[in-house]
Design a protein around this motif. Structure first.
Motif, PDB file in Angstrom:
ATOM      1  N   ALA A  68       0.825  -1.211   0.000  1.00 12.46           N
ATOM      2  CA  ALA A  68       0.000   0.000   0.000  1.00 12.46           C
ATOM      3  C   ALA A  68       0.857   1.258   0.000  1.00 12.46           C
ATOM      4  O   ALA A  68       0.402   2.320  -0.452  1.00 12.46           O
ATOM      5  CB  ALA A  68      -0.919   0.004   1.214  1.00 12.46           C
ATOM      6  N   ALA A  69       2.084   1.151   0.513  1.00 17.90           N
ATOM      7  CA  ALA A  69       2.973   2.317   0.553  1.00 17.90           C
ATOM      8  C   ALA A  69       3.788   2.479  -0.712  1.00 17.90           C
ATOM      9  O   ALA A  69       4.535   3.464  -0.841  1.00 17.90           O
ATOM     10  CB  ALA A  69       3.917   2.207   1.755  1.00 17.90           C
ATOM     11  N   LEU A  70       3.643   1.564  -1.669  1.00 16.33           N
ATOM     12  CA  LEU A  70       4.358   1.703  -2.928  1.00 16.33           C
ATOM     13  C   LEU A  70       3.863   2.943  -3.669  1.00 16.33           C
ATOM     14  O   LEU A  70       2.694   3.329  -3.549  1.00 16.33           O
ATOM     15  CB  LEU A  70       4.151   0.458  -3.794  1.00 16.33           C
ATOM     16  CG  LEU A  70       4.824  -0.830  -3.315  1.00 16.33           C
ATOM     17  CD1 LEU A  70       4.407  -2.004  -4.191  1.00 16.33           C
ATOM     18  CD2 LEU A  70       6.344  -0.684  -3.329  1.00 16.33           C
ATOM     19  N   PRO A  71       4.705   3.573  -4.453  1.00 17.97           N
ATOM     20  CA  PRO A  71       4.283   4.800  -5.157  1.00 17.97           C
ATOM     21  C   PRO A  71       3.070   4.590  -6.063  1.00 17.97           C
ATOM     22  O   PRO A  71       2.252   5.495  -6.218  1.00 17.97           O
ATOM     23  CB  PRO A  71       5.529   5.182  -5.963  1.00 17.97           C
ATOM     24  CG  PRO A  71       6.667   4.585  -5.208  1.00 17.97           C
ATOM     25  CD  PRO A  71       6.145   3.302  -4.627  1.00 17.97           C
ATOM     26  N   ILE A  72       2.924   3.384  -6.679  1.00 13.57           N
ATOM     27  CA  ILE A  72       1.800   3.160  -7.588  1.00 13.57           C
ATOM     28  C   ILE A  72       0.473   3.252  -6.851  1.00 13.57           C
ATOM     29  O   ILE A  72      -0.553   3.603  -7.428  1.00 13.57           O
ATOM     30  CB  ILE A  72       1.942   1.794  -8.295  1.00 13.57           C
ATOM     31  CG1 ILE A  72       0.907   1.683  -9.408  1.00 13.57           C
ATOM     32  CG2 ILE A  72       1.797   0.650  -7.310  1.00 13.57           C
ATOM     33  CD1 ILE A  72       1.051   0.436 -10.237  1.00 13.57           C
ATOM     34  N   HIS A  73       0.490   2.935  -5.530  1.00 16.18           N
ATOM     35  CA  HIS A  73      -0.746   2.992  -4.751  1.00 16.18           C
ATOM     36  C   HIS A  73      -0.867   4.289  -3.957  1.00 16.18           C
ATOM     37  O   HIS A  73      -1.957   4.854  -3.835  1.00 16.18           O
ATOM     38  CB  HIS A  73      -0.804   1.794  -3.791  1.00 16.18           C
ATOM     39  CG  HIS A  73      -0.963   0.476  -4.501  1.00 16.18           C
ATOM     40  ND1 HIS A  73      -0.405  -0.687  -4.019  1.00 16.18           N
ATOM     41  CD2 HIS A  73      -1.598   0.146  -5.648  1.00 16.18           C
ATOM     42  CE1 HIS A  73      -0.699  -1.683  -4.845  1.00 16.18           C
ATOM     43  NE2 HIS A  73      -1.418  -1.193  -5.836  1.00 16.18           N
ATOM     44  N   SER A  74       0.233   4.740  -3.411  1.00 20.02           N
ATOM     45  CA  SER A  74       0.155   5.927  -2.565  1.00 20.02           C
ATOM     46  C   SER A  74       0.034   7.215  -3.363  1.00 20.02           C
ATOM     47  O   SER A  74      -0.550   8.195  -2.887  1.00 20.02           O
ATOM     48  CB  SER A  74       1.401   6.011  -1.656  1.00 20.02           C
ATOM     49  OG  SER A  74       2.579   6.105  -2.445  1.00 20.02           O
ATOM     50  N   LYS A  75       0.554   7.225  -4.608  1.00 21.64           N
ATOM     51  CA  LYS A  75       0.548   8.446  -5.390  1.00 21.64           C
ATOM     52  C   LYS A  75      -0.315   8.349  -6.650  1.00 21.64           C
ATOM     53  O   LYS A  75      -0.882   9.341  -7.082  1.00 21.64           O
ATOM     54  CB  LYS A  75       1.979   8.818  -5.792  1.00 21.64           C
ATOM     55  CG  LYS A  75       2.883   9.135  -4.612  1.00 21.64           C
ATOM     56  CD  LYS A  75       4.271   9.540  -5.086  1.00 21.64           C
ATOM     57  CE  LYS A  75       5.189   9.877  -3.912  1.00 21.64           C
ATOM     58  NZ  LYS A  75       6.545  10.263  -4.385  1.00 21.64           N
ATOM     59  N   LEU A  76      -0.386   7.158  -7.264  1.00 22.34           N
ATOM     60  CA  LEU A  76      -1.077   7.028  -8.552  1.00 22.34           C
ATOM     61  C   LEU A  76      -2.463   6.413  -8.413  1.00 22.34           C
ATOM     62  O   LEU A  76      -3.464   7.009  -8.817  1.00 22.34           O
ATOM     63  CB  LEU A  76      -0.216   6.197  -9.517  1.00 22.34           C
ATOM     64  CG  LEU A  76       1.156   6.777  -9.858  1.00 22.34           C
ATOM     65  CD1 LEU A  76       1.904   5.838 -10.787  1.00 22.34           C
ATOM     66  CD2 LEU A  76       1.002   8.147 -10.505  1.00 22.34           C
TER      67      LEU A  76
END
Length: 595
Positions: A68-76
């Motif tokens: 969940a903290a990966l950029p694809i989930h946290s930002k995109l």
């Protein structure tokens, strides 16, 4: 007290192994008998397995936080955005479900919360128009979960055979959300159809009922099928929003109709299914009787579109002769399409007993019969209301040089229009021969005469267009017959190879005295220029209201030298004579085009 068995003695080589049993566990076995040792060991195994499950859950939770903290989930892709993306995905295989559900827990939670994803899933949609779902018989196992996850959205339900029996509990709870129902059945599953119709489906808007037999069926008589259909419950009050019904011809009955239906398609498959012996069809004579059809149509007073497609045969129209008072009027019908290749279907009788307003768009494609077999002897109100008539007569290319021209088959495309409304008539028919008269050369046209006789009673026709295939020759007697039949014409348009005989007929005083527009398109106008101009002068001199005159010469092969000779433009002197007494004159080719 006894000492632990030898098996529990610590191997000196494992004394440094940190993964050995703790001393606390080893102490549990001190002084135990073998049977007690087994019980204690199994108890500790269960305790450790429970701890393993707990630790694995902890690990999954930690991975969840990590992913969940990966950029694809946290930002995109946030959870809401990802769920919205899944709402626009319509997978066609169940493996596609695994593809989005097994990426990570975030994706799985988003997919489970995307109700539109489950409502549009392939488990609820047809595949290749065959009414069954990819995945075989396991379809009915997955349907209940798909239906539950699609709540509270409406969903489409495609089932076959005994699928409704297996998913009946889920349907009872969620039947109010069904918007489309498609059921592929045979005689064995009429009970399943009955159970479906007993459900209250207030959101149901469309129903498709297809019927077929398999090779192994024992067969089902027409009488038994109709008896079972009549026993079905009346479903109109359970489906108040139903507006579209696609149904097999042998399933048509008043009980399946509803007063809210606006679109009705009646169709049966072309395929014939036989017993194992292949000696007779499974359903011997799947007859759609005229009484059932008329009773069914009378249940649909709001019907706007009626389609009768190939395969609904044979129809028992002969039985209607005993009850001549039977008829059906569809006041709101806007489109009626009959696409039938089976000669046993009586279009003519259908038009006699099913009446429609003149604003209806009637289309008939019947490639195996002449026009006289389609239109009733007594002109219907629809035919008498036509104001514009377009006749296109085509003949196939004859490759046999020894064939007789008048014996070649031809097809006729009829288009009629009602001025000021959406009313339209479209018919495609065929004739075995252009003429049966071999004595005259060229022979008189049986086709042209029959077509004209079919529409001549319509006194409202004001515009007539004749488009004749290259090579078709119309004799003088046929032109006299055609133009005498439509004396009230105000506009005449003719496409033909040679206009010589037409021009001579138009010179007669009695022919179409109200003509305001004449348009002649020919491919061979050589030697006709003076005749054409003289014809127009004669008509104006007799006081006819000729306002527009067109003369077009368009050869079939414009690239040939011979064709160029046939398309000589009108001379400037003749053109000036026409323009002197006719307000609008259009000719082609123009004189400037060849200079």
């Amino acid at each position: 007290m006894t000492t632990p068995p030898v098996a529990f003695q610590i191997d000196p080589e494992d004394s440094e192994d940190k993964s050995r049993l703790p001393d606390v566990d080893l102490a549990l076995f001190t002084g135990l008998r073998p049977s007690q040792t087994r019980e204690v060991a199994l108890a500790r195994v269960k305790e450790y397995e429970a701890e393993i499950v707990k630790i694995q859950r902890y690990i999954r939770d930690l991975y969840f936080f990590h992913n969940a903290a990966l950029p694809i989930h946290s930002k995109l892709l946030s959870h809401d955005l990802l769920a919205n993306v899944f709402n626009f995905i319509c997978p066609t295989y169940r493996s596609a479900i695994r593809g989005v559900m097994h990426v990570c827990r975030s994706w799985r939670h988003a997919a489970l919360s995307a109700t539109a994803f489950w409502a549009a899933l392939s488990g609820l949609a047809p595949w290749d128009n065959l009414y069954f779902i990819k995945g075989g018989n396991r379809h009915q196992e997955f349907l209940p979960s798909f239906i539950e996850r699609s709540a509270p959205l409406s969903f489409r339900l495609y089932v076959k055979g005994n699928d409704p029996v297996a998913i009946q509990p889920a349907l009872k709870v969620h039947s109010s959300r069904v918007s489309l129902l498609s059921f592929f059945l045979d005689g064995r599953y009429l009970d399943a159809l009955r159970n479906l119709l007993l459900l209250d489906m207030p959101s149901l808007e469309s129903i498709t009922l297809a019927f077929a037999c398999s090779y192994g069926d024992d067969g089902l008589s027409t009488e038994q099928l109709h008896a079972d259909l009549i026993s079905l419950p009346q479903s109109s009050h359970r489906h108040p929003r139903l507006h579209t019904l696609h149904i097999d011809g042998c399933l048509v009955c008043p009980m399946l109709m509803s007063g809210s239906i606006r679109t009705l398609h009646i169709k049966t498959t072309r395929h014939t299914y036989y017993h194992g012996s292949r000696s007779k069809p499974c359903i011997a004579g799947r007859v759609l009787s005229s009484d059932l059809l008329l009773d069914s149509l009378q249940q649909c007073p709001l019907l706007e579109e009626l389609v009768l497609q190939t395969g609904t045969s044979p129809w028992a129209w002969q039985a209607m002769s005993a009850s001549p008072g039977r008829s059906c009027y569809l006041p709101n019908l806007r489109r009626c399409t009959i696409n039938e290749e089976n000669t046993q279907f009586q279009v003519r009788t259908f038009l006699e007993y099913v009446h429609m307003p003149p604003t209806t768009n009637l289309s008939v494609t019947y490639n195996s019969s002449p026009l006289s077999h389609l239109l009733p002897d007594t002109p219907t109100s629809f035919v008498t209301a036509l104001t514009t008539l377009h006749l296109q007569i085509d003949r196939p290319v004859v490759h046999d040089p020894g064939s007789v021209r008048h014996r070649t088959p031809c097809s006729v495309i009829v288009n009629g229009f009602v001025r000021g409304s959406e009313g339209r008539l479209s018919m495609t028919v065929s004739y075995p021969h252009w003429s049966d008269d071999a004595s005259a050369q060229p022979p008189r046209s049986q086709v042209l005469r029959e077509v004209v006789q079919s529409f001549a009673p319509s006194q409202a026709v004001r515009e007539l267009t004749l488009q004749l295939d290259p090579g078709i020759m119309v004799v003088r007697a046929d032109w006299d017959f055609v133009l005498d039949a439509f004396r009230q014409l105000t506009k005449l348009t003719v496409h033909i190879d040679s206009c010589r005989r037409l021009v001579r007929t138009l010179c007669l005083p009695r022919v179409c005295p109200e003509l305001e527009t004449i348009a002649i398109h020919c491919s061979n106008g050589r030697g006709m220029h003076e005749n054409v101009v003289s014809m127009a002068e004669c008509r104006v001199a007799r006081g006819t209201p000729l306002r527009r005159f067109e003369f077009h010469q368009k050869p079939r092969h414009s690239y040939s030298t011979e064709a160029q000779k046939k398309s000589t433009p009108l001379s400037a002197k003749r053109l000036a004579r026409l323009q002197a007494f006719i307000p609008e004159v259009v000719t082609s080719p123009m004189l400037d085009d060849v200079l």
